[in-house]
Motif scaffolding. Structure first.
Motif: not given
Length: 120
Positions: A16-22, A38-49, A56-60, A80-84
Motif C-alpha cells: 500500500s502507499p502508506r506502507y511504501t512511505f514507511e 517512529m510514527r508521530t502522526g497518521e502520515f508522519e514518521r520521525s527519527s534523529e541522529t 518524514w511527511k507523506s505527500d501526494l 527535501i521533497k521527492f516523488v515516487w
C-alpha cells in the motif's frame, strides 16, 4: 494496488502507499545506522541522529523530509521533497542527510573556534 517495478526493487513486499512511505523512511534510517522511524502522526514518521532531526511527511505521490538542527543558535531546516515516479533511492536520501549533518558539525566547530579566538 500494484507497485511500479522501480519501486518494488527498492522496497521489500510493499503493498500500500502508506506502507511504501514507511518502508522508504525506515530504509533511509537503516542506511544511516538508526533504528526504524517512529510514527508521530497518521502520515508522519520521525527519527534523529546526534545532530539532526528527521521528520518524514507523506505527500501526494511522494514524501517530504524535513531536516532540522535543534542545537544551533538559529534554528535551521532543510526541506527535501521527492516523488515516487522519479525513482528516489534511499541511499541518495541517506547521503543527503549525512552531508547536511557534516555541514552542521563543521559550522559549529567554526563558530566555537571563532568564540574562543574572540576571548583572547
Amino acid at each position: 494496488m500494484s507497485l511500479p517495478s522501480w519501486l518494488r526493487s527498492h522496497l521489500h513486499a510493499a503493498e500500500s502507499p502508506r506502507y511504501t512511505f514507511e518502508s522508504f523512511a525506515d530504509e533511509v534510517a537503516r542506511l544511516l545506522g538508526l533504528p526504524p522511524t517512529m510514527r508521530t502522526g497518521e502520515f508522519e514518521r520521525s527519527s534523529e541522529t546526534d545532530h539532526v532531526w528527521l521528520t518524514w511527511k507523506s505527500d501526494l505521490g511522494g514524501a517530504i523530509l524535513v531536516l532540522d538542527r535543534p542545537d544551533t543558535d538559529l534554528r535551521e531546516s532543510l526541506v527535501i521533497k521527492f516523488v515516487w515516479h522519479h525513482s528516489p533511492d534511499p541511499a541518495d536520501i541517506a547521503a543527503m542527510v549525512r552531508a547536511y549533518e557534516r555541514r552542521g558539525r563543521v559550522q559549529s566547530l567554526r563558530s566555537l573556534l571563532a568564540r574562543v579566538l574572540r576571548r583572547r
